[in-house]
Design a protein around this motif. Structure first.
Motif, PDB file in Angstrom:
ATOM      1  N   THR A 116       0.909  -1.184   0.058  1.00  0.00           N
ATOM      2  CA  THR A 116       0.044   0.058  -0.100  1.00  0.00           C
ATOM      3  C   THR A 116       0.832   1.238  -0.044  1.00  0.00           C
ATOM      4  OG1 THR A 116      -0.101   0.260   2.464  1.00  0.00           O
ATOM      5  CG2 THR A 116      -1.780  -1.271   1.226  1.00  0.00           C
ATOM      6  N   GLU A 117       0.279   2.350  -0.264  1.00  0.00           N
ATOM      7  CA  GLU A 117       0.799   3.480  -0.325  1.00  0.00           C
ATOM      8  C   GLU A 117       1.123   4.241   1.337  1.00  0.00           C
ATOM      9  OE1 GLU A 117       2.139   5.240  -3.063  1.00  0.00           O
ATOM     10  OE2 GLU A 117       1.560   3.673  -4.223  1.00  0.00           O
ATOM     11  N   SER A 118       0.474   3.875   1.894  1.00  0.00           N
ATOM     12  CA  SER A 118       0.527   4.294   3.465  1.00  0.00           C
ATOM     13  C   SER A 118       0.338   3.361   4.467  1.00  0.00           C
ATOM     14  CB  SER A 118      -0.165   5.479   3.510  1.00  0.00           C
ATOM     15  OG  SER A 118      -1.619   5.392   3.598  1.00  0.00           O
ATOM     16  N   VAL A 119       0.516   3.610   5.555  1.00  0.00           N
ATOM     17  CA  VAL A 119       0.171   2.776   6.663  1.00  0.00           C
ATOM     18  C   VAL A 119      -1.237   2.820   7.285  1.00  0.00           C
ATOM     19  CG1 VAL A 119       0.303   2.465   9.571  1.00  0.00           C
ATOM     20  CG2 VAL A 119       2.547   2.926   7.968  1.00  0.00           C
ATOM     21  N   GLY A 120      -2.045   3.925   6.750  1.00  0.00           N
ATOM     22  CA  GLY A 120      -3.312   4.114   6.785  1.00  0.00           C
ATOM     23  C   GLY A 120      -4.137   3.312   5.960  1.00  0.00           C
ATOM     24  N   GLU A 121      -3.534   3.190   4.632  1.00  0.00           N
ATOM     25  CA  GLU A 121      -4.294   2.478   3.702  1.00  0.00           C
ATOM     26  C   GLU A 121      -4.110   0.927   4.087  1.00  0.00           C
ATOM     27  OE1 GLU A 121      -4.042   1.476  -1.015  1.00  0.00           O
ATOM     28  OE2 GLU A 121      -2.933   3.464  -0.152  1.00  0.00           O
ATOM     29  N   THR A 168       8.059  -8.621  -3.542  1.00  0.00           N
ATOM     30  CA  THR A 168       9.041  -7.503  -3.549  1.00  0.00           C
ATOM     31  C   THR A 168       9.236  -6.578  -2.088  1.00  0.00           C
ATOM     32  OG1 THR A 168       7.778  -5.993  -4.877  1.00  0.00           O
ATOM     33  CG2 THR A 168       9.139  -7.562  -5.952  1.00  0.00           C
ATOM     34  N   ALA A 169       8.018  -6.871  -1.286  1.00  0.00           N
ATOM     35  CA  ALA A 169       7.968  -5.778  -0.197  1.00  0.00           C
ATOM     36  C   ALA A 169       8.684  -6.728   0.944  1.00  0.00           C
ATOM     37  CB  ALA A 169       6.531  -5.705   0.299  1.00  0.00           C
ATOM     38  N   PRO A 170       9.020  -5.802   2.167  1.00  0.00           N
ATOM     39  CA  PRO A 170       9.940  -6.354   3.105  1.00  0.00           C
ATOM     40  C   PRO A 170       8.768  -7.410   3.653  1.00  0.00           C
ATOM     41  CG  PRO A 170       9.981  -4.062   3.243  1.00  0.00           C
ATOM     42  CD  PRO A 170       9.123  -4.481   1.959  1.00  0.00           C
TER      43      PRO A 170
END
Length: 195
Positions: A7-12, A35-37
């Motif tokens: 996602t683009e943000s923690v909130g999302e 690919t994300a951590p």
């Protein structure tokens, strides 16, 4: 189990978790990006814990120690290590990283569990002989009350049938006490996933 895509943000990310909470059988998430951590932001982990959800760690041996450090800081979060620590091969270097990572995850706290699954693909087999060198050390490291058996079907189906998989698990654990086998085959999963 639901998903946690990038996602683009923690909130999302937290909003996506809340959307999935509408499903009555929703119990938690696993990351959905190669690919994300493997471990999301601490705020996301805290949001999962606040909602009494499970975080399923999808990480290969080189990433297990770093994941353990992050997850140790969230003792209120129920964590399940997927696919027996997700080894990719049986070579000595991979096995050494796997041992180190599994020990770090087990030491991270009682809130970290190990799902014994996903071994057929890297091992190219679905037999007790192939599984034993991975399953026995995982059980010894975490203890049977923090381990649970699962399948990775339909992917495992490339190497055998579902009854072969469960038969191999039964053979590997034949020498364990009844209570320990019950934990591995049912009780740990029932407790962790609130079944």
């Amino acid at each position: 189990m639901g998903g946690l895509p990038p996602t683009e943000s923690v909130g999302e990310a937290i909003a996506l978790i809340d959307e999935q909470c509408a499903a009555p059988r929703f119990r938690g998430v696993r990351p959905m990006s190669p690919t994300a951590p493997p471990v999301p932001d601490d705020e996301v982990l805290s949001a999962l814990a606040e909602r009494r959800l499970v975080f399923e760690l999808m990480a290969h041996p080189p990433d297990l120690v770093a994941a353990a450090r992050r997850l140790a800081a969230h003792p209120e979060l129920v964590v399940v290590v997927e696919h027996t620590g997700w080894p990719r091969s049986t070579d000595d270097a991979e096995r050494a990283r796997w041992h180190e990572g599994m020990a770090a995850l087990a030491a991270a706290g009682e809130h970290v569990h190990c799902k014994l699954s996903g071994l057929a693909m890297p091992l190219g087999a679905m037999t007790a002989e192939a599984f034993r060198p991975w399953i026995e050390p995982a059980i010894d490291t975490f203890g049977p009350r923090r381990c649970l058996f699962a399948s990775n079907f339909p992917v495992d189906g490339l190497h055998g049938r579902l009854d072969q998989l469960w038969g191999a698990y039964a053979e590997v654990t034949a020498g364990l006490a009844g209570d320990d086998r019950d934990a591995l085959f049912a009780a740990t999963a029932e407790r962790v996933y609130r079944c």
